[in-house]
Design a protein around this motif. Structure first.
Motif, PDB file in Angstrom:
ATOM      1  N   THR A  26       0.828  -1.207   0.000  1.00 61.26           N
ATOM      2  CA  THR A  26       0.000   0.000   0.000  1.00 61.26           C
ATOM      3  C   THR A  26       0.862   1.256   0.000  1.00 61.26           C
ATOM      4  OG1 THR A  26      -1.599  -1.230   1.333  1.00 61.26           O
ATOM      5  CG2 THR A  26      -1.921   1.155   1.161  1.00 61.26           C
ATOM      6  N   HIS A  27       0.428   2.263  -0.754  1.00 66.89           N
ATOM      7  CA  HIS A  27       1.149   3.537  -0.819  1.00 66.89           C
ATOM      8  C   HIS A  27       0.465   4.592   0.056  1.00 66.89           C
ATOM      9  CE1 HIS A  27       2.942   1.536  -4.264  1.00 66.89           C
ATOM     10  NE2 HIS A  27       3.866   2.479  -4.282  1.00 66.89           N
ATOM     11  N   LEU A  28       1.270   5.501   0.545  1.00 65.78           N
ATOM     12  CA  LEU A  28       0.737   6.610   1.329  1.00 65.78           C
ATOM     13  C   LEU A  28      -0.184   7.463   0.465  1.00 65.78           C
ATOM     14  CD1 LEU A  28       4.001   7.790   3.161  1.00 65.78           C
ATOM     15  CD2 LEU A  28       2.274   6.171   3.983  1.00 65.78           C
ATOM     16  N   SER A  29      -1.065   8.205   1.108  1.00 66.05           N
ATOM     17  CA  SER A  29      -1.955   9.099   0.367  1.00 66.05           C
ATOM     18  C   SER A  29      -1.137  10.122  -0.412  1.00 66.05           C
ATOM     19  CB  SER A  29      -2.915   9.806   1.331  1.00 66.05           C
ATOM     20  OG  SER A  29      -2.195  10.568   2.276  1.00 66.05           O
ATOM     21  N   GLY A  30      -1.785  10.709  -1.409  1.00 65.05           N
ATOM     22  CA  GLY A  30      -1.075  11.671  -2.248  1.00 65.05           C
ATOM     23  C   GLY A  30      -0.064  11.008  -3.158  1.00 65.05           C
ATOM     24  N   HIS A  31      -0.304   9.717  -3.474  1.00 63.92           N
ATOM     25  CA  HIS A  31       0.592   8.948  -4.352  1.00 63.92           C
ATOM     26  C   HIS A  31       2.017   8.933  -3.798  1.00 63.92           C
ATOM     27  CE1 HIS A  31      -2.507   8.524  -7.457  1.00 63.92           C
ATOM     28  NE2 HIS A  31      -2.825   9.775  -7.187  1.00 63.92           N
ATOM     29  N   GLY A  32       2.113   8.789  -2.484  1.00 61.84           N
ATOM     30  CA  GLY A  32       3.419   8.763  -1.832  1.00 61.84           C
ATOM     31  C   GLY A  32       4.098   7.407  -1.960  1.00 61.84           C
ATOM     32  N   ARG A  33       5.166   7.236  -1.189  1.00 54.42           N
ATOM     33  CA  ARG A  33       5.922   5.990  -1.190  1.00 54.42           C
ATOM     34  C   ARG A  33       5.104   4.877  -0.534  1.00 54.42           C
ATOM     35  NH1 ARG A  33       6.789   5.284   4.033  1.00 54.42           N
ATOM     36  NH2 ARG A  33       7.405   7.034   5.363  1.00 54.42           N
ATOM     37  N   ASN A  34       5.637   3.662  -0.598  1.00 55.91           N
ATOM     38  CA  ASN A  34       5.018   2.555   0.133  1.00 55.91           C
ATOM     39  C   ASN A  34       5.040   2.864   1.631  1.00 55.91           C
ATOM     40  OD1 ASN A  34       6.283   1.369  -2.438  1.00 55.91           O
ATOM     41  ND2 ASN A  34       4.942  -0.281  -1.759  1.00 55.91           N
ATOM     42  N   GLU A  35       3.946   2.556   2.306  1.00 54.01           N
ATOM     43  CA  GLU A  35       3.931   2.765   3.750  1.00 54.01           C
ATOM     44  C   GLU A  35       4.645   1.607   4.441  1.00 54.01           C
ATOM     45  OE1 GLU A  35       0.181   2.691   5.756  1.00 54.01           O
ATOM     46  OE2 GLU A  35      -0.395   0.748   4.937  1.00 54.01           O
ATOM     47  N   ASN A  36       5.132   1.860   5.658  1.00 51.43           N
ATOM     48  CA  ASN A  36       5.737   0.777   6.418  1.00 51.43           C
ATOM     49  C   ASN A  36       4.763   0.258   7.469  1.00 51.43           C
ATOM     50  OD1 ASN A  36       6.164   2.220   8.985  1.00 51.43           O
ATOM     51  ND2 ASN A  36       7.832   3.299   7.933  1.00 51.43           N
ATOM     52  N   GLN A 140      -8.147   0.623   6.654  1.00 53.74           N
ATOM     53  CA  GLN A 140      -7.025   1.562   6.536  1.00 53.74           C
ATOM     54  C   GLN A 140      -6.376   1.534   5.141  1.00 53.74           C
ATOM     55  OE1 GLN A 140      -3.520   0.796   6.437  1.00 53.74           O
ATOM     56  NE2 GLN A 140      -2.762   2.902   6.685  1.00 53.74           N
ATOM     57  N   PRO A 141      -5.972   0.358   4.622  1.00 47.02           N
ATOM     58  CA  PRO A 141      -5.408   0.373   3.263  1.00 47.02           C
ATOM     59  C   PRO A 141      -6.433   0.725   2.200  1.00 47.02           C
ATOM     60  CG  PRO A 141      -5.589  -1.875   4.086  1.00 47.02           C
ATOM     61  CD  PRO A 141      -5.867  -0.975   5.244  1.00 47.02           C
ATOM     62  N   LEU A 142      -7.691   0.402   2.461  1.00 47.54           N
ATOM     63  CA  LEU A 142      -8.730   0.715   1.480  1.00 47.54           C
ATOM     64  C   LEU A 142      -8.877   2.227   1.290  1.00 47.54           C
ATOM     65  CD1 LEU A 142     -11.905  -1.003   0.584  1.00 47.54           C
ATOM     66  CD2 LEU A 142     -12.219   1.309   1.443  1.00 47.54           C
ATOM     67  N   ILE A 143      -8.843   3.001   2.383  1.00 46.47           N
ATOM     68  CA  ILE A 143      -8.996   4.446   2.215  1.00 46.47           C
ATOM     69  C   ILE A 143      -7.753   5.063   1.578  1.00 46.47           C
ATOM     70  CG2 ILE A 143     -10.705   4.637   4.064  1.00 46.47           C
ATOM     71  CD1 ILE A 143      -8.540   5.964   5.807  1.00 46.47           C
ATOM     72  N   LEU A 144      -6.584   4.443   1.808  1.00 42.94           N
ATOM     73  CA  LEU A 144      -5.389   4.923   1.114  1.00 42.94           C
ATOM     74  C   LEU A 144      -5.504   4.642  -0.381  1.00 42.94           C
ATOM     75  CD1 LEU A 144      -2.402   3.971   3.478  1.00 42.94           C
ATOM     76  CD2 LEU A 144      -3.498   6.198   3.179  1.00 42.94           C
ATOM     77  N   ASN A 145      -5.938   3.444  -0.725  1.00 41.34           N
ATOM     78  CA  ASN A 145      -6.127   3.102  -2.131  1.00 41.34           C
ATOM     79  C   ASN A 145      -7.157   4.008  -2.788  1.00 41.34           C
ATOM     80  OD1 ASN A 145      -4.945   1.281  -3.958  1.00 41.34           O
ATOM     81  ND2 ASN A 145      -5.495  -0.471  -2.669  1.00 41.34           N
ATOM     82  N   ASP A 146      -8.214   4.300  -2.053  1.00 41.63           N
ATOM     83  CA  ASP A 146      -9.244   5.205  -2.562  1.00 41.63           C
ATOM     84  C   ASP A 146      -8.654   6.576  -2.865  1.00 41.63           C
ATOM     85  OD1 ASP A 146     -11.850   6.209  -3.170  1.00 41.63           O
ATOM     86  OD2 ASP A 146     -12.019   6.987  -1.125  1.00 41.63           O
ATOM     87  N   SER A 147      -7.792   7.058  -1.978  1.00 41.30           N
ATOM     88  CA  SER A 147      -7.194   8.390  -2.166  1.00 41.30           C
ATOM     89  C   SER A 147      -6.227   8.426  -3.335  1.00 41.30           C
ATOM     90  CB  SER A 147      -6.468   8.833  -0.886  1.00 41.30           C
ATOM     91  OG  SER A 147      -5.221   8.170  -0.743  1.00 41.30           O
ATOM     92  N   ASN A 148      -5.731   7.252  -3.718  1.00 41.43           N
ATOM     93  CA  ASN A 148      -4.741   7.164  -4.794  1.00 41.43           C
ATOM     94  C   ASN A 148      -5.320   6.605  -6.094  1.00 41.43           C
ATOM     95  OD1 ASN A 148      -2.584   8.174  -3.256  1.00 41.43           O
ATOM     96  ND2 ASN A 148      -2.180   6.167  -2.350  1.00 41.43           N
ATOM     97  N   GLU A 149      -6.631   6.810  -6.288  1.00 44.12           N
ATOM     98  CA  GLU A 149      -7.318   6.355  -7.502  1.00 44.12           C
ATOM     99  C   GLU A 149      -7.139   4.868  -7.761  1.00 44.12           C
ATOM    100  OE1 GLU A 149      -5.261   9.456  -7.948  1.00 44.12           O
ATOM    101  OE2 GLU A 149      -7.126  10.252  -7.099  1.00 44.12           O
ATOM    102  N   GLY A 150      -7.115   4.094  -6.679  1.00 44.72           N
ATOM    103  CA  GLY A 150      -7.036   2.638  -6.828  1.00 44.72           C
ATOM    104  C   GLY A 150      -5.731   2.135  -7.401  1.00 44.72           C
ATOM    105  N   GLY A 151      -4.677   2.906  -7.245  1.00 46.11           N
ATOM    106  CA  GLY A 151      -3.399   2.566  -7.873  1.00 46.11           C
ATOM    107  C   GLY A 151      -2.858   1.192  -7.521  1.00 46.11           C
ATOM    108  N   ASP A 152      -2.941   0.817  -6.250  1.00 49.78           N
ATOM    109  CA  ASP A 152      -2.392  -0.478  -5.843  1.00 49.78           C
ATOM    110  C   ASP A 152      -3.231  -1.632  -6.365  1.00 49.78           C
ATOM    111  OD1 ASP A 152      -0.221   0.650  -4.397  1.00 49.78           O
ATOM    112  OD2 ASP A 152      -1.573   1.093  -2.740  1.00 49.78           O
TER     113      ASP A 152
END
Length: 208
Positions: A26-36, A140-152
């Motif tokens: 999963t990536h951070l919101s705002g198309h950021g790096r992978n989260e840890n 939690q990962p779902l809302i990050l994916n949502d913020s990143n246009e489903g990128g992951d």
């Protein structure tokens, strides 16, 4: 002088710093790096506190939050297992059991027993607290994916049926949050970010 108990507690505290080096898909919101893993756990714990009113049952929020904070510590040794990697899941329990024993054994015996029991409770998902914590682990990962246009989801070619199967745990912890999850998934199916796959509906009551 530092006694043996405190020495063990500090050693464990330093060991879990390694969780910051375990990166997820999963990536951070705002198309950021992978989260840890540590970021994931912190985010889950805060969400659990904020969203506790939506739990299906009465919960001990402190217990939920500690579940959120420790549930991925084992990945220091076992590594992250991607939610949709069926091959890696075959060895996940064995890897995580070995990691659980090594890492929690660094603690004084009473705290080892306490935290291992909380970890096992989360994994079993048989209590109200565990069910709500598992809902946070999915949301939690779902809302990050949502913020990143489903990128992951797009990067891994994930199907709607796979997501609905996983989100069955969300429904067991919170019907209200599952409704939100369902809306998000359907939005991304419509936008082409999630493959329709076999089905866009799922009987979550059958999830364990």
């Amino acid at each position: 002088m530092i006694d043996e108990r405190l020495t063990k507690q500090l050693a464990f505290s330093l060991e879990i710093d390694k969780e910051k080096n375990i990166f997820r898909q999963t990536h951070l919101s705002g198309h950021g790096r992978n989260e840890n893993d540590a970021e994931h756990a912190w985010h889950m714990a805060i969400m659990a506190y904020l969203l506790r009113e939506y739990a299906n049952e009465e919960i001990d929020i402190c217990r939920v939050m500690i579940m959120c904070l420790i549930h991925d510590i084992v990945e220091i040794d076992a590594g992250d297992t991607y939610a949709y990697d069926e091959e890696a899941k075959k060895t996940q329990k064995a890897r995580e059991d070995a990691a659980k024993e090594r890492i929690f054994s660094m603690l004084p015996e009473d705290q080892k027993v306490e935290l291992m029991a909380i970890f096992d409770e989360f994994e079993a998902a048989e209590t109200a607290e565990a069910r709500f914590a598992r809902a946070m682990d999915n949301l939690q990962p779902l809302i990050l994916n949502d913020s990143n246009e489903g990128g992951d989801w797009m990067a891994h070619g994930i199907k709607a049926s796979q997501i609905y199967t996983r989100q069955g745990q969300t429904r067991l912890g919170s019907e209200r949050l599952y409704e939100v999850t369902d809306e998000i998934i359907k939005k991304h199916i419509a936008e082409g970010h999630i493959k329709k796959g076999e089905s866009t509906t799922h009987d979550c009551s059958k999830e364990s």
